[in-house]
Design an enzyme around this catalytic site. Structure first.
Site, PDB file in Angstrom:
ATOM      1  CE  LYS A   1      -7.910   0.228   5.835  1.00 16.77           C
ATOM      2  NZ  LYS A   1      -8.710   0.551   4.645  1.00 16.77           N
TER       3      LYS A   1
ATOM      4  CD  GLN B   1      -7.595  -4.275   3.818  1.00 20.05           C
ATOM      5  OE1 GLN B   1      -8.582  -4.954   4.061  1.00 20.05           O
ATOM      6  NE2 GLN B   1      -7.670  -2.997   3.490  1.00 20.05           N
TER       7      GLN B   1
ATOM      8  CG  HIS C   1      -1.961   0.986   1.296  1.00 20.60           C
ATOM      9  ND1 HIS C   1      -1.736   2.304   1.610  1.00 20.60           N
ATOM     10  CD2 HIS C   1      -3.304   0.882   1.079  1.00 20.60           C
ATOM     11  CE1 HIS C   1      -2.875   2.969   1.595  1.00 20.60           C
ATOM     12  NE2 HIS C   1      -3.850   2.130   1.270  1.00 20.60           N
TER      13      HIS C   1
ATOM     14  CB  CYS D   1      -3.555   3.171  -1.831  1.00 23.36           C
ATOM     15  SG  CYS D   1      -4.617   4.594  -1.470  1.00 23.36           S
TER      16      CYS D   1
ATOM     17  CG  ASP E   1      -0.224  -2.369   5.945  1.00 22.53           C
ATOM     18  OD1 ASP E   1      -1.203  -2.394   6.722  1.00 22.53           O
ATOM     19  OD2 ASP E   1      -0.254  -1.795   4.838  1.00 22.53           O
TER      20      ASP E   1
END
Length: 425
Positions: free
Chosen positions: A244, A221, A141, A383, A218
């Protein structure tokens, strides 16, 4: 057995916690609910961008504003004390949620992006220099890619990228080549927001640590929809966002190993992060407050803790199973349409999203047509512009699922995509 019969929980009961799912769409966005034609049921499949917020989270934040709204760590009066306790307990809740050793390892930020920048500036500017390298993946991202790219320009450190294979996986042989004794940081997305790829973070952590490098995951998600334990992953840093995972916007989390955070200088300066100030110098507060300058997002932090409790009550194992079920079904149904190209690993090896393109239809046009059917998806580069360039497309459509989505909503998506395909044929 029908797909609905494989649900790991009562989806309709879950949907009752999200009033927004009962609304209709299709009218004038400036006057929702008032315009003609504003009667199409909402099918919300843009959860990788932002999930909706359940009533328990809204109530937790409302309760703060209604009954003990006050600043934290600044007052001796009762409201400030109550707010401070709730805000600090929110750190404890998040720490337990991801397997951190305590609140000292949990820094509240605005979002995953700010967490990335905090580490890049507070750690990267101090530790990186010419001859060093930072290793990312080609599926990163922009929050990771752009941040480390710019830090590399400032420090002279090289930024390397682990290649992505044609089927959307990390090339681990390439990773073993890119990560070497000059690597100071490995920063890799846990689950790709474009491909749905679930990356082998523990394997990458072992490789990084073999070369005395740190690793940053990261997890924007992954934390919302599957069990994530920082100790099991053996990461030095990990970040995710509240919005999220059924939480509010404006709140994110940076996990960092206590020893590493303790050695870092603050990223922002001001109130609450200081212990003592003179005209000549200042000293810093203990972790995690050293990295939370100024008035923090108090209500949002409390809301995030409520979201954690909500997700835990549903069960992360069950959320993961539900998303997998819907993603596999969507993958197979879209593929069966013909004229649809799906990106990333096979149906049974991905997170809860499907990115695709329809022959002859630009992703933006597709999203606009689907909107007429009440189906909300994401269209664009998500992104991940360099990844899209590698895939040979400017943009893609993305349907992403969460705890409240249903098989019927996937059917609505597929039917709308079929109509769009036929319209442009």
């Amino acid at each position: 057995m029908g797909v609905q019969e494989q649900y790991p929980f009562d989806v309709e009961a879950i949907r009752d916690d999200f009033p927004i799912l009962q609304r209709s769409v299709g009218g004038d966005p400036e006057t929702p609910g008032e315009g003609p034609g504003d009667d199409t049921p909402l099918v919300y499949l843009d959860n990788a961008a932002t999930t909706h917020t359940p009533e328990p989270v809204v109530e937790a934040m409302s309760d703060y504003y209604r009954t003990y709204n006050s600043n934290v760590h600044r007052g001796i009066h009762q409201l400030s004390q109550e707010a401070s306790v709730a805000y600090e307990k929110a750190h404890d809740t998040v720490a337990e949620f991801i397997g951190a050793s305590g609140r000292e390892e949990i820094v509240f930020t605005k979002n995953t992006t700010e967490a990335m920048n905090l580490v890049a500036y507070a750690w990267g500017l101090e530790e990186l220099g010419p001859g060093d390298n930072v290793v990312l993946s080609e599926m990163e991202h922009h929050a990771s890619l752009v941040t480390w790219q710019q830090i590399g320009k400032r420090t002279g450190a090289e930024v390397r990228f682990i290649e992505v294979t044609e089927d959307g996986r990390l090339d681990m042989a390439d990773a073993a080549t890119k990560i070497d004794d000059d690597t100071e940081m490995v920063s890799v997305v846990h689950v790709s927001n474009t491909l749905g790829t679930i990356n082998p973070i523990r394997e990458l952590a072992d490789l990084a640590h073999d070369h005395d490098s740190l690793i940053f995951a990261d997890a924007a998600q992954s934390v919302p929809n599957r069990p994530v334990d920082v100790a099991d992953l053996d990461v030095d840093f990990l970040a995710f966002s509240g919005h999220k995972m059924a939480g509010p916007t404006g709140i994110g989390v940076l996990y960092g190993r206590e020893a590493v955070l303790d050695a870092m200088s603050p990223y922002l300066y001001g109130g609450d992060m200081i212990r003592r100030v003179t005209f000549e110098d200042s000293t810093w507060e203990d972790l995690p407050w050293k990295f939370e300058a100024g008035t923090p997002s108090i209500a949002e932090g409390i809301g995030l803790a409520a979201a954690v409790e909500y997700v835990e009550e549903v069960g992360r194992d069950r959320i993961e199973a539900h998303e997998r079920l819907l993603a596999e079904y969507a993958y197979e149904e879209l593929e069966a349409l013909g004229g649809v190209e799906i990106y990333g690993p096979p149906a049974d090896e991905r997170g809860g999203l499907v990115a695709f393109n329809v022959d002859g239809v630009h992703a933006h046009d597709l999203s606009s047509i689907l909107n007429d059917y009440g189906v909300a998806i994401r269209a664009g580069d998500h992104c991940t512009q360099p990844l899209h360039e590698k895939m040979g497309v400017a943009a893609s459509a993305r349907a992403s699922f969460y705890v409240y989505n249903t098989v019927e909503e996937v059917d609505a998506l597929v039917d709308a995509v079929a109509d769009a395909r036929d319209l442009f044929a």
